[in-house]
Design an enzyme around this catalytic site. Structure first.
Site, PDB file in Angstrom:
ATOM      1  N   GLY A 139       0.877  -1.175   0.000  1.00 45.49           N
ATOM      2  CA  GLY A 139       0.000   0.000   0.000  1.00 45.49           C
ATOM      3  C   GLY A 139       0.917   1.228   0.000  1.00 45.49           C
ATOM      4  O   GLY A 139       1.861   1.293   0.804  1.00 45.49           O
ATOM      5  N   ASP A 198      -1.479   4.905  -6.202  1.00 44.27           N
ATOM      6  CA  ASP A 198      -0.040   4.697  -5.982  1.00 44.27           C
ATOM      7  C   ASP A 198       0.780   5.848  -6.533  1.00 44.27           C
ATOM      8  O   ASP A 198       1.879   6.110  -6.063  1.00 44.27           O
ATOM      9  CB  ASP A 198       0.401   3.374  -6.606  1.00 44.27           C
ATOM     10  CG  ASP A 198      -0.168   2.225  -5.796  1.00 44.27           C
ATOM     11  OD1 ASP A 198      -1.314   1.816  -6.061  1.00 44.27           O
ATOM     12  OD2 ASP A 198       0.518   1.788  -4.853  1.00 44.27           O
TER      13      ASP A 198
HETATM   14  O1  MRU Z   1       0.473  -3.884  -4.573  1.00 48.84           O
HETATM   15  P1  MRU Z   1      -0.098  -3.123  -3.416  1.00 48.84           P
HETATM   16  O2  MRU Z   1      -0.921  -3.949  -2.483  1.00 48.84           O
HETATM   17  O3  MRU Z   1       0.978  -2.325  -2.695  1.00 48.84           O
HETATM   18  O4  MRU Z   1      -1.071  -2.086  -4.090  1.00 48.84           O
HETATM   19  C1  MRU Z   1      -1.806  -1.213  -3.289  1.00 48.84           C
HETATM   20  C2  MRU Z   1      -2.752  -0.348  -4.029  1.00 48.84           C
HETATM   21  O5  MRU Z   1      -2.846  -0.374  -5.231  1.00 48.84           O
HETATM   22  C3  MRU Z   1      -3.535   0.630  -3.205  1.00 48.84           C
HETATM   23  O6  MRU Z   1      -4.795   0.857  -3.749  1.00 48.84           O
HETATM   24  C4  MRU Z   1      -2.769   1.960  -3.161  1.00 48.84           C
HETATM   25  O7  MRU Z   1      -1.449   1.741  -2.760  1.00 48.84           O
HETATM   26  C5  MRU Z   1      -3.396   2.938  -2.258  1.00 48.84           C
HETATM   27  S1  MRU Z   1      -3.189   2.490  -0.586  1.00 48.84           S
HETATM   28  C6  MRU Z   1      -3.771   3.695   0.436  1.00 48.84           C
END
Ligand code: MRU
Length: 344
Positions: A46, A236
């Protein structure tokens, strides 16, 4: 509240998100290389949480530097910063946190080394604490867009686990719920890593926020049936024109939302903005291990030795995004102007 990441007795402690929801296991790290590995392996994930983990990992690495001068210290710091930068490419919060820690060291270069280490540790803890405050503010702004009776679809996990606590997209949902609004959340399972079913459903259930878990390919069905009033996701990286990189599958949801006239909101802190890039085309997309697609919980679900694609993120063009919710307020199109204004 769920403690995603903490600093205890000079160790970085985090809940192992790869083991949820069946086991609540906490991992302790006493060196930065292991923290970097934990980010890569998604023990913590995240965008904002990755930023906080990087800051804490850097602070941890700094504690073990032995140096007689700032120049010596800074050479070793550089190695740590570079290692952190190699963990995951898409979430800009990682690079934001690395830059914050580098700047902090530079700004305190005149201090004796032991004090400099203390300052770096405190800055990492401050980044963690600020993240929680930011989410609460952002949550309140976003809750204005939710009315009692709404059914909200979310994708991936943009909750307490994806941040230092409270969450971005889930922060908005939490805030609306805390305001007493009657809401219901549709949770996309989020293949291949299942952040929706494993993490978002776990978080919501823990707080008794009503939810329905669906597989990703059911979203269109429920939109057409009129079951979804609005969609909220995290981000992200957000480009200057408002294009948003988020978990793979976000783009398909946004296109479906437009077709069905459903508002599509993105909730993210200002540290997720990357105004140095004009559009989402410039956002690097992480390609992850094919086993995440060919296996579920270690069980093979596809033939061996086949070609597999596993992009972890996609980019949603700004024209599909109704508004972007930040801790400085809500940005509406045209995003070039509104985002630049909020970031000032
Ligand atoms: O691969 P991840 O689990 O790190 O991806 C996370 C996401 O895509 C979330 O939606 C994003 O980081 C926002 S978290 C507040």
């Amino acid at each position: 509240m769920i403690q995603t990441i903490e600093w205890i007795n000079n160790k970085v402690v985090m809940i192992d998100q790869t083991r949820l929801p069946t086991e609540e296991v906490y991992r302790e790290y006493d060196n930065y290389k292991d923290v970097a590995q934990a980010i890569k392996n998604m023990v913590i994930r995240g965008a904002p949480a990755i930023g906080v983990a990087a800051a804490m990992g850097i602070a941890l690495g700094a504690q073990s530097i032995s140096a007689n001068s700032y120049e010596e210290f800074s050479t070793k710091m550089k190695e740590i910063l570079e290692e952190m930068a190699k963990t995951r490419p898409t979430a800009v919060n990682l690079f934001w946190a690395i830059e914050e820690m580098r700047r902090c060291a530079e700004a305190h270069r005149h201090l004796p080394i032991p004090q400099l280490k203390e300052v770096l540790k405190n800055r990492a803890l401050q980044i963690r604490d600020e993240d929680i405050q930011i989410n609460r503010i952002l949550g309140k702004y976003g809750a204005q867009l939710i009315k009692s009776g709404d059914t909200i679809l979310t994708h991936c996990n943009a909750g307490a686990l994806a941040t230092a606590g409270y969450g971005t997209a889930l922060g908005v949902i939490r805030a609306a719920y805390e305001e007493g609004k009657q809401i219901h959340v549709f949770v996309d399972e989020t293949r291949p890593f299942l952040q929706g079913s494993r993490l978002t459903a776990w978080e919501l259930a823990k707080e008794n926020i009503p939810l329905t878990l669906i597989t990703d390919n059911m979203a269109g069905y429920f939109m057409r049936k009129g079951k979804i009033n609005l969609i909220i996701v995290g981000a992200d990286r957000i480009a200057a024109n408002g294009d948003v990189a988020n978990k793979i599958g976000t783009y398909s949801l946004a296109v479906l939302a437009k077709e069905h006239g459903i508002p599509f909101y993105v909730a993210a802190p200002i540290s997720t903005l990357d105004l140095s890039i004009r559009s989402g085309d410039q956002i690097p997309i992480e390609e992850r291990n094919p086993q995440e697609v060919t296996q579920i919980a270690g069980k093979q679900i596809a033939p061996e030795a086949i070609q597999v694609a596993n992009p972890a993120f996609d980019v949603t063009p700004h024209e599909y995004i109704t508004a972007i919710i930040t801790e400085k307020g809500i940005a509406w199109p045209p995003y070039e102007e509104s985002l630049a204004k909020l970031a000032r």
